[in-house]
Design a protein around this motif. Structure first.
Motif, PDB file in Angstrom:
ATOM      1  N   GLY A  54       0.916  -1.097  -0.010  1.00 13.05           N
ATOM      2  CA  GLY A  54      -0.010   0.072   0.126  1.00 13.05           C
ATOM      3  C   GLY A  54       0.917   1.278  -0.171  1.00 13.05           C
ATOM      4  N   LEU A  55       1.860   1.215   0.874  1.00 10.65           N
ATOM      5  CA  LEU A  55       2.981   2.336   0.809  1.00 10.65           C
ATOM      6  C   LEU A  55       3.392   2.610  -0.590  1.00 10.65           C
ATOM      7  CD1 LEU A  55       4.522   4.468   2.607  1.00 10.65           C
ATOM      8  CD2 LEU A  55       6.151   2.843   2.990  1.00 10.65           C
ATOM      9  N   ILE A  56       3.949   1.791  -1.426  1.00  6.63           N
ATOM     10  CA  ILE A  56       4.481   1.653  -2.513  1.00  6.63           C
ATOM     11  C   ILE A  56       3.482   2.197  -3.553  1.00  6.63           C
ATOM     12  CG2 ILE A  56       5.600   0.355  -4.559  1.00  6.63           C
ATOM     13  CD1 ILE A  56       7.047  -1.354  -2.201  1.00  6.63           C
ATOM     14  N   THR A  57       2.412   1.786  -3.582  1.00  3.76           N
ATOM     15  CA  THR A  57       1.297   2.072  -4.339  1.00  3.76           C
ATOM     16  C   THR A  57       0.743   3.502  -4.021  1.00  3.76           C
ATOM     17  OG1 THR A  57       0.377  -0.185  -4.438  1.00  3.76           O
ATOM     18  CG2 THR A  57      -0.972   1.672  -5.393  1.00  3.76           C
ATOM     19  N   GLY A  58       0.811   4.028  -2.946  1.00  7.33           N
ATOM     20  CA  GLY A  58       0.531   5.252  -2.781  1.00  7.33           C
ATOM     21  C   GLY A  58       1.465   6.328  -3.188  1.00  7.33           C
ATOM     22  N   MET A  59       2.896   5.756  -2.972  1.00 11.43           N
ATOM     23  CA  MET A  59       4.029   6.777  -3.520  1.00 11.43           C
ATOM     24  C   MET A  59       3.931   6.665  -4.882  1.00 11.43           C
ATOM     25  SD  MET A  59       6.775   5.715  -0.670  1.00 11.43           S
ATOM     26  CE  MET A  59       8.117   6.695  -1.705  1.00 11.43           C
ATOM     27  N   ALA A  60       3.589   5.751  -5.686  1.00  9.19           N
ATOM     28  CA  ALA A  60       3.825   5.662  -7.118  1.00  9.19           C
ATOM     29  C   ALA A  60       2.606   6.618  -7.515  1.00  9.19           C
ATOM     30  CB  ALA A  60       3.486   4.454  -7.703  1.00  9.19           C
ATOM     31  N   LEU A  61       1.397   6.599  -7.026  1.00  4.83           N
ATOM     32  CA  LEU A  61       0.138   7.396  -7.383  1.00  4.83           C
ATOM     33  C   LEU A  61       0.397   8.722  -7.294  1.00  4.83           C
ATOM     34  CD1 LEU A  61      -2.817   5.116  -6.223  1.00  4.83           C
ATOM     35  CD2 LEU A  61      -2.272   5.595  -8.767  1.00  4.83           C
ATOM     36  N   ALA A  62       1.182   9.187  -5.915  1.00  5.76           N
ATOM     37  CA  ALA A  62       1.530  10.552  -5.623  1.00  5.76           C
ATOM     38  C   ALA A  62       2.441  11.165  -6.690  1.00  5.76           C
ATOM     39  CB  ALA A  62       1.988  10.516  -4.287  1.00  5.76           C
ATOM     40  N   PHE A  63       3.570  10.364  -6.915  1.00  6.35           N
ATOM     41  CA  PHE A  63       4.458  10.763  -8.003  1.00  6.35           C
ATOM     42  C   PHE A  63       3.686  11.161  -9.168  1.00  6.35           C
ATOM     43  CE2 PHE A  63       7.923   9.142  -5.170  1.00  6.35           C
ATOM     44  CZ  PHE A  63       8.486  10.308  -4.839  1.00  6.35           C
ATOM     45  N   GLY A  68       0.776  11.802  -9.980  1.00  7.36           N
ATOM     46  CA  GLY A  68      -0.254  12.829  -9.965  1.00  7.36           C
ATOM     47  C   GLY A  68       0.432  14.085  -9.805  1.00  7.36           C
ATOM     48  N   TYR A  69       1.712  14.319  -9.317  1.00  9.67           N
ATOM     49  CA  TYR A  69       2.589  15.374  -8.959  1.00  9.67           C
ATOM     50  C   TYR A  69       3.041  15.812 -10.318  1.00  9.67           C
ATOM     51  CZ  TYR A  69       5.608  19.058  -7.122  1.00  9.67           C
ATOM     52  OH  TYR A  69       6.072  20.122  -6.738  1.00  9.67           O
ATOM     53  N   PHE A  70       3.855  14.788 -10.881  1.00  9.91           N
ATOM     54  CA  PHE A  70       4.553  15.303 -12.018  1.00  9.91           C
ATOM     55  C   PHE A  70       3.918  14.897 -13.296  1.00  9.91           C
ATOM     56  CE2 PHE A  70       7.841  13.982  -8.975  1.00  9.91           C
ATOM     57  CZ  PHE A  70       8.596  14.994  -8.826  1.00  9.91           C
ATOM     58  N   GLY A  71       2.913  14.044 -13.469  1.00 14.68           N
ATOM     59  CA  GLY A  71       2.052  14.184 -14.654  1.00 14.68           C
ATOM     60  C   GLY A  71       0.659  14.640 -14.752  1.00 14.68           C
ATOM     61  N   GLY A  72       0.109  14.791 -13.602  1.00 16.72           N
ATOM     62  CA  GLY A  72      -1.208  15.265 -13.603  1.00 16.72           C
ATOM     63  C   GLY A  72      -2.207  14.305 -13.304  1.00 16.72           C
ATOM     64  N   PHE A  73      -3.450  14.892 -13.400  1.00 16.04           N
ATOM     65  CA  PHE A  73      -4.598  13.710 -13.039  1.00 16.04           C
ATOM     66  C   PHE A  73      -4.624  12.565 -14.137  1.00 16.04           C
ATOM     67  CE2 PHE A  73      -9.355  12.711 -12.803  1.00 16.04           C
ATOM     68  CZ  PHE A  73      -9.008  12.251 -11.445  1.00 16.04           C
ATOM     69  N   GLY A  74      -4.458  12.899 -15.381  1.00 13.40           N
ATOM     70  CA  GLY A  74      -4.363  11.818 -16.459  1.00 13.40           C
ATOM     71  C   GLY A  74      -3.469  10.622 -16.071  1.00 13.40           C
ATOM     72  N   ALA A  75      -2.324  11.118 -15.647  1.00 20.05           N
ATOM     73  CA  ALA A  75      -1.278  10.128 -15.412  1.00 20.05           C
ATOM     74  C   ALA A  75      -1.546   9.333 -14.024  1.00 20.05           C
ATOM     75  CB  ALA A  75       0.182  10.802 -15.176  1.00 20.05           C
ATOM     76  N   PHE A  76      -2.191   9.996 -13.126  1.00 22.40           N
ATOM     77  CA  PHE A  76      -2.795   9.385 -11.651  1.00 22.40           C
ATOM     78  C   PHE A  76      -3.737   8.333 -12.101  1.00 22.40           C
ATOM     79  CE2 PHE A  76      -6.085   9.358  -8.734  1.00 22.40           C
ATOM     80  CZ  PHE A  76      -5.111   9.204  -7.513  1.00 22.40           C
TER      81      PHE A  76
END
Length: 62
Positions: free
Chosen positions: A7-16, A18-26
């Motif tokens: 869960g931690l790894i998944t959350g970090m991947a989604l956060a990165f 979302g931050y760098f690629g925007g909502f579409g990348a999220f």
């Protein structure tokens, strides 16, 4: 690997994403993560394809 670490790894991947690629990348990372999760469960033998594609029983309320 415990589910907390996954869960931690998944959350970090989604956060990165979302931050760098925007909502579409999220959304793309979340969708591909869900597909990967289902494939992993299938390969482990914890999930049958019929569990996903089986039509729901509509007469359960009776």
């Amino acid at each position: 690997m415990s589910m907390a670490v996954v869960g931690l790894i998944t959350g970090m991947a989604l956060a990165f994403a979302g931050y760098f690629g925007g909502f579409g990348a999220f959304l793309l990372v979340a969708a591909l993560g869900a597909v990967g999760f289902l494939v992993g469960r299938f390969l482990d033998g914890d999930l049958d394809p019929g569990d996903i594609f089986r039509p729901r029983d509509r007469d359960r309320r009776r």
